[in-house]
Design a protein around this motif. Structure first.
Motif, PDB file in Angstrom:
ATOM      1  N   TYR A  83      42.941  42.709  77.311  1.00 44.98           N
ATOM      2  CA  TYR A  83      41.810  43.309  77.041  1.00 44.98           C
ATOM      3  C   TYR A  83      41.605  44.884  77.418  1.00 44.98           C
ATOM      4  O   TYR A  83      42.053  45.144  78.434  1.00 44.98           O
ATOM      5  N   LYS A  84      41.062  45.896  76.545  1.00 40.19           N
ATOM      6  CA  LYS A  84      40.834  47.216  77.109  1.00 40.19           C
ATOM      7  C   LYS A  84      39.721  47.092  78.002  1.00 40.19           C
ATOM      8  O   LYS A  84      38.638  46.645  77.529  1.00 40.19           O
ATOM      9  N   ASP A  85      39.529  47.694  79.111  1.00 39.64           N
ATOM     10  CA  ASP A  85      38.262  48.049  80.014  1.00 39.64           C
ATOM     11  C   ASP A  85      37.862  49.387  79.391  1.00 39.64           C
ATOM     12  O   ASP A  85      38.223  50.333  79.655  1.00 39.64           O
ATOM     13  N   ASP A  86      36.686  49.260  79.030  1.00 39.80           N
ATOM     14  CA  ASP A  86      35.856  50.330  78.409  1.00 39.80           C
ATOM     15  C   ASP A  86      35.497  51.205  79.320  1.00 39.80           C
ATOM     16  O   ASP A  86      34.918  52.370  79.033  1.00 39.80           O
ATOM     17  N   ASN A  87      35.263  50.912  80.666  1.00 39.55           N
ATOM     18  CA  ASN A  87      34.897  51.662  81.730  1.00 39.55           C
ATOM     19  C   ASN A  87      35.751  52.679  82.178  1.00 39.55           C
ATOM     20  O   ASN A  87      35.417  53.771  82.333  1.00 39.55           O
ATOM     21  N   GLY A  89      39.423  52.635  80.970  1.00 42.14           N
ATOM     22  CA  GLY A  89      40.387  52.807  80.000  1.00 42.14           C
ATOM     23  C   GLY A  89      41.520  52.104  80.344  1.00 42.14           C
ATOM     24  O   GLY A  89      42.622  51.890  79.715  1.00 42.14           O
ATOM     25  N   GLU A 125      35.970  42.848  70.504  1.00 42.09           N
ATOM     26  CA  GLU A 125      36.343  44.212  69.991  1.00 42.09           C
ATOM     27  C   GLU A 125      37.386  45.006  70.566  1.00 42.09           C
ATOM     28  O   GLU A 125      38.186  45.537  70.393  1.00 42.09           O
ATOM     29  N   ASN A 126      37.486  44.438  72.073  1.00 40.53           N
ATOM     30  CA  ASN A 126      38.381  45.273  72.893  1.00 40.53           C
ATOM     31  C   ASN A 126      39.487  44.440  73.268  1.00 40.53           C
ATOM     32  O   ASN A 126      40.538  44.770  74.027  1.00 40.53           O
TER      33      ASN A 126
END
Length: 139
Positions: A83-87, A89, A125-126
């Motif tokens: 997963y992409k870490d939204d915090n 990147g 979503e990520n």
């Protein structure tokens, strides 16, 4: 008689009254067990102890493909969901605990979240990708 090897359901329209007096409706589904020699759907009638024509039962609406259901569970030892870490990147991985094999042949990778709930690992979503146990680290 031909056994129903592809899962179908017979749908029956049920009506009810809301508290305000208006009428509502929903579809109730019953599995199709077999097809007769003319191609008519047969359902189980437990109270009669036999199969009956689906369209001969009151409130019959239609025949439809059944939603897939789980037919097997396979372990997913070593599989990860990335997963992409939204915090920041970057990325992070979570373990996939099982693969659910469904009646339509599809397979769902299942993860467990920090609260102990399970879901399809790809639905976030990520979500980026699944990483198999033999795959080298992906950049």
């Amino acid at each position: 008689m031909i056994p129903a090897t592809t899962p179908y359901v017979a749908r029956y329209r049920k009506t009810f009254k809301h508290a305000d007096g208006t009428e509502g409706a929903y579809l109730d589904e019953v599995p199709v067990i077999a097809w007769d020699d003319e191609g008519e759907a047969l359902i189980a009638a437990p109270s009669r102890g036999r199969l009956v024509l689906a369209n001969g039962t009151p409130n019959f609406d239609s025949i439809a493909l059944a939603d897939p259901h789980v037919v097997a569970v396979l372990p997913a030892t070593g599989w990860l969901a990335q997963y992409k870490d939204d915090n920041d990147g970057g990325t992070f991985d979570l373990p996939v605990v099982a693969f659910l094999v469904e009646s339509d042949g599809s397979c769902k990778p299942i993860r467990v979240d920090s609260d102990g709930f399970t879901d399809d690992a790809r639905e976030s979503e990520n979500f980026i990708q699944l990483i198999d146990p033999g795959q080298k680290e992906v950049t």
